[in-house]
Design an enzyme around this catalytic site. Structure first.
Site, PDB file in Angstrom:
ATOM      1  N   CYS A 140      -2.066   9.357   2.357  1.00 27.85           N
ATOM      2  CA  CYS A 140      -1.673   8.814   1.053  1.00 27.85           C
ATOM      3  C   CYS A 140      -2.616   9.254  -0.056  1.00 27.85           C
ATOM      4  O   CYS A 140      -2.242   9.283  -1.221  1.00 27.85           O
ATOM      5  CB  CYS A 140      -1.583   7.303   1.125  1.00 27.85           C
ATOM      6  SG  CYS A 140      -2.996   6.573   1.936  1.00 27.85           S
ATOM      7  N   GLU A 186       0.885  -1.171   0.000  1.00 26.19           N
ATOM      8  CA  GLU A 186       0.000   0.000   0.000  1.00 26.19           C
ATOM      9  C   GLU A 186       0.916   1.212   0.000  1.00 26.19           C
ATOM     10  O   GLU A 186       1.480   1.580   1.040  1.00 26.19           O
ATOM     11  CB  GLU A 186      -0.888  -0.012   1.256  1.00 26.19           C
ATOM     12  CG  GLU A 186      -1.813  -1.217   1.353  1.00 26.19           C
ATOM     13  CD  GLU A 186      -2.999  -1.143   0.397  1.00 26.19           C
ATOM     14  OE1 GLU A 186      -3.335  -0.039  -0.071  1.00 26.19           O
ATOM     15  OE2 GLU A 186      -3.582  -2.200   0.109  1.00 26.19           O
TER      16      GLU A 186
HETATM   17  P1  NAP Z   1       8.398   4.791   4.835  1.00 27.58           P
HETATM   18  O1  NAP Z   1       9.515   5.713   5.117  1.00 27.58           O
HETATM   19  O2  NAP Z   1       8.404   4.028   3.579  1.00 27.58           O
HETATM   20  O3  NAP Z   1       8.335   3.802   6.088  1.00 27.58           O
HETATM   21  C1  NAP Z   1       7.308   2.869   6.250  1.00 27.58           C
HETATM   22  C2  NAP Z   1       7.776   1.753   7.163  1.00 27.58           C
HETATM   23  O4  NAP Z   1       8.807   1.000   6.529  1.00 27.58           O
HETATM   24  C3  NAP Z   1       8.372   2.244   8.485  1.00 27.58           C
HETATM   25  O5  NAP Z   1       7.990   1.380   9.514  1.00 27.58           O
HETATM   26  C4  NAP Z   1       9.851   2.146   8.202  1.00 27.58           C
HETATM   27  O6  NAP Z   1      10.625   2.070   9.362  1.00 27.58           O
HETATM   28  C5  NAP Z   1       9.908   0.851   7.413  1.00 27.58           C
HETATM   29  N1  NAP Z   1      11.127   0.626   6.632  1.00 27.58           N
HETATM   30  C6  NAP Z   1      11.968   1.545   6.113  1.00 27.58           C
HETATM   31  N2  NAP Z   1      12.977   0.923   5.438  1.00 27.58           N
HETATM   32  C7  NAP Z   1      12.753  -0.413   5.541  1.00 27.58           C
HETATM   33  C8  NAP Z   1      13.428  -1.571   5.065  1.00 27.58           C
HETATM   34  N3  NAP Z   1      14.543  -1.496   4.342  1.00 27.58           N
HETATM   35  N4  NAP Z   1      12.938  -2.790   5.369  1.00 27.58           N
HETATM   36  C9  NAP Z   1      11.801  -2.891   6.089  1.00 27.58           C
HETATM   37  N5  NAP Z   1      11.115  -1.831   6.576  1.00 27.58           N
HETATM   38  C10 NAP Z   1      11.578  -0.599   6.297  1.00 27.58           C
HETATM   39  O7  NAP Z   1       7.006   5.577   4.899  1.00 27.58           O
HETATM   40  P2  NAP Z   1       6.509   6.685   5.937  1.00 27.58           P
HETATM   41  O8  NAP Z   1       7.294   7.938   5.727  1.00 27.58           O
HETATM   42  O9  NAP Z   1       6.435   6.126   7.311  1.00 27.58           O
HETATM   43  O10 NAP Z   1       5.012   6.891   5.437  1.00 27.58           O
HETATM   44  C11 NAP Z   1       4.671   7.743   4.391  1.00 27.58           C
HETATM   45  C12 NAP Z   1       4.430   6.976   3.097  1.00 27.58           C
HETATM   46  O11 NAP Z   1       3.438   5.985   3.313  1.00 27.58           O
HETATM   47  C13 NAP Z   1       3.848   7.867   2.000  1.00 27.58           C
HETATM   48  O12 NAP Z   1       4.465   7.546   0.788  1.00 27.58           O
HETATM   49  C14 NAP Z   1       2.377   7.493   1.970  1.00 27.58           C
HETATM   50  O13 NAP Z   1       1.721   7.719   0.761  1.00 27.58           O
HETATM   51  C15 NAP Z   1       2.453   6.042   2.288  1.00 27.58           C
HETATM   52  N6  NAP Z   1       1.163   5.570   2.780  1.00 27.58           N
HETATM   53  C16 NAP Z   1       0.395   4.776   1.973  1.00 27.58           C
HETATM   54  C17 NAP Z   1      -0.864   4.356   2.385  1.00 27.58           C
HETATM   55  C18 NAP Z   1      -1.728   3.468   1.547  1.00 27.58           C
HETATM   56  O14 NAP Z   1      -2.651   2.859   2.085  1.00 27.58           O
HETATM   57  N7  NAP Z   1      -1.496   3.343   0.261  1.00 27.58           N
HETATM   58  C19 NAP Z   1      -1.332   4.754   3.640  1.00 27.58           C
HETATM   59  C20 NAP Z   1      -0.522   5.562   4.440  1.00 27.58           C
HETATM   60  C21 NAP Z   1       0.726   5.958   4.004  1.00 27.58           C
HETATM   61  P3  NAP Z   1      11.298   3.418   9.983  1.00 27.58           P
HETATM   62  O15 NAP Z   1      10.226   4.340  10.318  1.00 27.58           O
HETATM   63  O16 NAP Z   1      11.994   2.920  11.165  1.00 27.58           O
HETATM   64  O17 NAP Z   1      12.200   3.932   8.913  1.00 27.58           O
END
Ligand code: NAP
Length: 476
Positions: free
Chosen positions: A283, A247
């Site tokens: 998102c 997602e």
């Molecule tokens: P993110 O930086 O991609 O992080 C998401 C999760 O992934 C966090 O728990 C992060 O941990 C973890 N992570 C990072 N690198 C990883 C790796 N190499 N292996 C495994 N896990 C890893 O996203 P965010 O900044 O928290 O959230 C914003 C993004 O989420 C936006 O792009 C938004 O559009 C998207 N989003 C999508 C939806 C949907 O339903 N489509 C809903 C909400 C948000 P850390 O925090 O410890 O780095």
């Protein structure tokens, strides 16, 4: 609050900790342990034991436990909302909204526990086959890794954990390092509500460390991830042979047709709310608005007037409409993107100023060129782009001119036009006379193109989180 990991029902602390700060003023909210590969391994081992226990629970027992968890969260709504405000920086109004939705998501998941169903297979529909009787069943996968983002830590974690447990799986959750405290509380509620402690594990720390170890673990049968496209691609390239639901991000587009003059004020207000809710960190935030030439200037007047009424500030105050973004780095990037668009010829209609390290005025930018980051990327901040188009076809082309495809919207009285838009726009969801930010938790939700793979919404997540087993009896 001193956070801990939950592994097999035990609280695990570590010497090395990560601080969690209130995005509004940087004050310390709490700490979480910096988990590592070993913690991920222990959590998966615990979850394997948990799986054996959950899969033996009856559908009714799973239903009851999820329902009980929903009731506990509902009772403790204020406490969850206050923690959400401190961790995410969302306004207290938005936080209460998220708690309500999480209660609903768990309730919907409870109901799905009773509907994990297969159906009969007509073996005799193949030539020459007779005397065979059989069916397929949906069976749980085993251990599911749930990786969640910072923006809706409670409800989006419920969207993974609720259906996973409803279908009889065990979970290891890796929440965002910014918002882990809320998720630890949620996991404790699920255990209190009746799930085996080994079935609900939380590991905390950095994504690249403990998250990566979870992804690479071959005993994890599925990764359900919500987050950015960049992280999603990394996860899929490292996780190997397992199931994935992704997602991911978006830069949602909406079209305002020429026949909207009479309700332009209402439409402009909806669009501004959809762009500035949670400081644009949703998102499906409205990011790109395409307005028919005939209404372009009037629309700008209306949207600007409404945006000016929004109160920006301390998210703990009931009267605040727009709070901070998650951290200074995010605010730096958003400001850079606004400047870049202006350098390329865009004009700021209102806002555009930074009020503190993390507070940005709700900003409207018009005539943004297609090659600007503000048009191409996901801004994930309180910024709306408004561009002029001269036809429905041009609007469709503009909405589709994006690597993403999560949701889109159209405001029109033209039924045929609405259907054309719905047919031709490449997105997982199309909202007619509604903003793309509209979502209810039972609907199938997810994106196409770079916005993701698979669908959430408990009914659909249960399908993703089970596999089909075919059983055939020879009756000859
Ligand atoms: P993110 O930086 O991609 O992080 C998401 C999760 O992934 C966090 O728990 C992060 O941990 C973890 N992570 C990072 N690198 C990883 C790796 N190499 N292996 C495994 N896990 C890893 O996203 P965010 O900044 O928290 O959230 C914003 C993004 O989420 C936006 O792009 C938004 O559009 C998207 N989003 C999508 C939806 C949907 O339903 N489509 C809903 C909400 C948000 P850390 O925090 O410890 O780095």
């Amino acid at each position: 609050m001193k956070g801990y990991m939950l592994i097999g029902g035990k609280r695990v602390f570590k010497k090395e900790e990560i601080e969690i700060h209130f995005p509004y003023d940087g004050s310390l909210v709490g700490t979480i342990p910096r988990g590592d590969e070993k913690d991920a391994q222990l959590a998966v081992e615990a979850a394997k034991i948990g799986f054996e226990k959950v899969k033996r629970m009856t559908a009714y027992e799973r239903f009851r436990a999820l329902e009980r968890a929903a009731r506990i969260i509902s009772r403790r709504a204020q406490e969850f909302a206050e923690l959400l405000t401190l961790e995410v920086g969302k306004t207290i109004k938005e936080a209460m909204g998220e708690v309500g939705r999480a209660v609903n998501t768990l309730t919907l998941s409870a109901e799905e526990a009773k509907r994990v169903l297969g159906e009969e297979v007509r073996f005799d529909a193949a030539p020459g086959i007779s005397g065979k009787l059989g069916f397929y069943r949906r069976v749980p996968l085993g251990v599911i890794g749930c990786i969640t983002p910072f923006n809706f830590p409670l409800n989006l974690t419920c969207h993974k954990v609720g259906p996973a447990l409803a279908a009889g799986n065990a979970v290891v959750i890796k929440p965002s390092e910014n918002t882990s405290l809320t998720v630890i509380k949620l996991a404790e509620v699920l255990i209190e509500a009746g799930f085996p402690p080994e079935a609900v594990n939380v590991i905390t720390g950095y994504g690249e460390e403990v998250g990566d170890a979870l992804v690479r673990n071959p005993e994890v049968r599925m990764i359900t991830f919500t987050g950015s496209v960049e992280t999603g691609k990394i996860i899929m390239s490292r996780g190997g042979l397992k199931k994935y639901v992704m997602e991911l991000g978006s830069n949602a587009g909406v079209y305002v047709d020429r026949d909207q003059k009479e309700r332009l004020k209402e439409v402009a207000e909806k669009i501004a709310r959809g762009g500035f809710a949670l400081a644009g960190q949703v998102c499906i935030s409205v990011q790109r608005v395409f307005v028919h030439t005939e209404l372009f200037n009037d629309f700008l007047k209306e949207v600007r007037a409404f945006t000016k009424t929004l109160k920006v500030g301390d998210p703990r105050e009931e009267t605040t409409d727009v709070g901070p973004v998650i951290d200074k780095g995010a605010a730096d990037r958003i400001m850079e993107w606004i400047e870049e668009a202006v350098c390329r010829g865009a004009e700021i209609v209102c806002g555009g100023k930074r009020l503190s390290d993390t507070l940005i005025e709700p900003t409207i930018v018009k005539n943004v060129p297609r090659n600007a980051k503000l048009f191409r990327g996901e801004v994930f901040g309180p910024v709306i782009v408004v561009n002029e188009v001269s036809s429905l076809e041009e609007a469709i082309e503009g909405v589709n001119d994006s690597p993403y495809g999560l949701q889109a919207g159209i405001f029109t009285n033209d039924l045929k036009g609405a259907l054309k838009f719905a047919d031709e726009v490449e997105c997982g969801g199309i909202m007619v006379n509604e903003i793309p930010t509209f979502r209810v938790d039972q609907m199938p939700y997810g994106g196409v193109k770079e916005s993701g793979i698979g669908r959430e919404g408990p009914k659909f997540a249960v399908e993703e989180m089970t596999e089909i087993k075919t059983i055939c009896f020879d009756m000859n």
